[in-house]
Design an enzyme around this catalytic site. Structure first.
Site, PDB file in Angstrom:
ATOM      1  N   CYS A 127      21.748  88.871 -34.708  1.00  0.00           N
ATOM      2  CA  CYS A 127      20.657  88.284 -33.922  1.00  0.00           C
ATOM      3  C   CYS A 127      20.179  89.187 -32.791  1.00  0.00           C
ATOM      4  CB  CYS A 127      21.080  86.933 -33.360  1.00  0.00           C
ATOM      5  SG  CYS A 127      21.482  85.705 -34.631  1.00  0.00           S
ATOM      6  N   HIS A 260      16.062  85.100 -27.612  1.00  0.00           N
ATOM      7  CA  HIS A 260      16.469  84.806 -28.982  1.00  0.00           C
ATOM      8  C   HIS A 260      16.507  83.297 -29.156  1.00  0.00           C
ATOM      9  CE1 HIS A 260      18.579  84.456 -32.661  1.00  0.00           C
ATOM     10  NE2 HIS A 260      19.752  84.162 -32.132  1.00  0.00           N
ATOM     11  N   ASN A 290      16.645  79.223 -36.077  1.00  0.00           N
ATOM     12  CA  ASN A 290      17.157  80.545 -35.707  1.00  0.00           C
ATOM     13  C   ASN A 290      16.809  81.537 -36.806  1.00  0.00           C
ATOM     14  OD1 ASN A 290      18.592  82.804 -35.006  1.00  0.00           O
ATOM     15  ND2 ASN A 290      20.567  81.771 -34.779  1.00  0.00           N
TER      16      ASN A 290
END
EC number: 2.3.1.180
Length: 333
Positions: A127, A260, A290
């Site tokens: 990520c 994020h 996500n």
């Protein structure tokens, strides 16, 4: 975000600094809501929203894959920057879900764009990948190795999730975001700083066995959600403080937090640390879930295109992912 570049005679090549001149994004057509998942899992829209802030996600299907999504996002970023693919020196792709072990997604995108020059490679930092890729591109531009680079974050996590595990499969979505970086930023503009960190001792908190497209048996994401959440709060706070302190800034100087998009509670925690009101935080986790390395550029693309983020705004980005890896970046458009 103008496109005029100084000539080598005006600014020595080694003095080039990076500026962001274009953004783009791409999402799969298929939308899967929490209620859709509740039809086949022991979960509910309320359970997912309360714990994560997620309401839906986009899932790749048919011919949609990492290369197709990355290419679409890159084309949009090129159009926004008003440059041609032939003007690009390099493509750097952040992804943990390539279609193939090799060739890289980057060189597949290079071919799809019709580029006959330059180079490309992928970066794997989960990520945090987009922050890592931005830092790499910035270093190449500052050194004079390249003048224009497309940086892409793309993921198709749907193809490595255990769709019977409600603790993980509800969290992720697919998509791609891209930016064009060019040499020529003036002092106080462009990428001001990037900060990268990792701690491999924590690698077993969030990992995937095998790789997308490989016959390796149990290819699925595994996560200790409680521990990842705990480390995210600590490490992201430190990375945010590090970025601001290096530039002699504080939360009041930041126009936009583009984090994020993993969990709304983590995003809210970072905003409160910076004393930023909700209207100065870009949130897409409710609609995208996500998307790992794609989440920051997708959020940035949305906020630039809808007019929220404007020229001269100071943007703070931060991310944490498997590895564990984490980092931050400060950019002034």
């Amino acid at each position: 975000m103008t496109n005029a570049m100084p000539s080598d005679s005006i600014m020595p090549q080694l003095a080039f600094r990076s500026r962001l001149t274009g953004v783009g994004g791409a999402l799969p057509q298929q939308v899967v809501t929490n209620n859709d998942l509740a039809e086949r899992l022991d979960t509910s829209d309320e359970w997912i929203r309360t714990r994560t802030g997620i309401g839906q996600r986009h899932i790749a299907s048919g011919d949609e894959n990492a290369v197709s999504l990355a290419t679409e996002a890159a084309q949009a970023a090129l159009g926004h920057a008003a440059v041609e693919a032939s003007d690009i020196d390099a493509i750097i792709v952040a992804t943990s879900t390539p279609d193939q072990v090799f060739p890289s997604v980057a060189v597949r995108v290079q071919a799809a764009l019709g580029m006959e020059r330059g180079f490309g490679f992928d970066v794997s930092a989960a990520c945090s990948g987009f922050i890592y890729a931005i830092a790499t591109a910035d270093a190449m531009i500052r050194s004079g190795q390249a003048k224009r680079i497309i940086v892409i974050g793309v993921e198709v996590f749907s193809r490595l999730l255990d769709w019977t595990d409600r603790s993980t499969c509800v969290l992720f979505g697919d998509g791609a975001g891209a930016v064009v970086l060019e040499a020529g930023a003036r002092d106080g503009e462009g990428i001001l700083s990037t900060h990268l960190h990792a701690d491999g001792r924590l690698g077993d908190l969030l990992y995937v066995n095998g790789a997308v497209g490989c016959a390796t048996g149990d290819v699925a994401l595994k996560m200790n959600g409680r521990e990842v959440f705990r480390h995210a709060i600590v490490h992201l706070a430190a990375a945010v403080d590090e970025a601001l302190e290096e530039q002699g800034l504080n939360g009041n100087d930041v126009q936009w937090l583009v984090p994020h998009q993993a969990n709304l509670r983590i995003i809210d925690g970072m905003a409160k640390r910076l004393a930023l009101p909700p209207e100065r935080v870009v949130v897409t986790v409710d609609r995208h879930a996500n998307t790992s390395a794609a989440s920051i550029p997708l959020a940035l693309n949305e906020a630039v295109k809808d007019g929220r983020i404007k020229e001269n705004d100071l943007i703070l980005m931060e991310a944490l992912g498997g590895g564990l890896t984490w980092g931050s970046a400060l950019i002034r458009l």
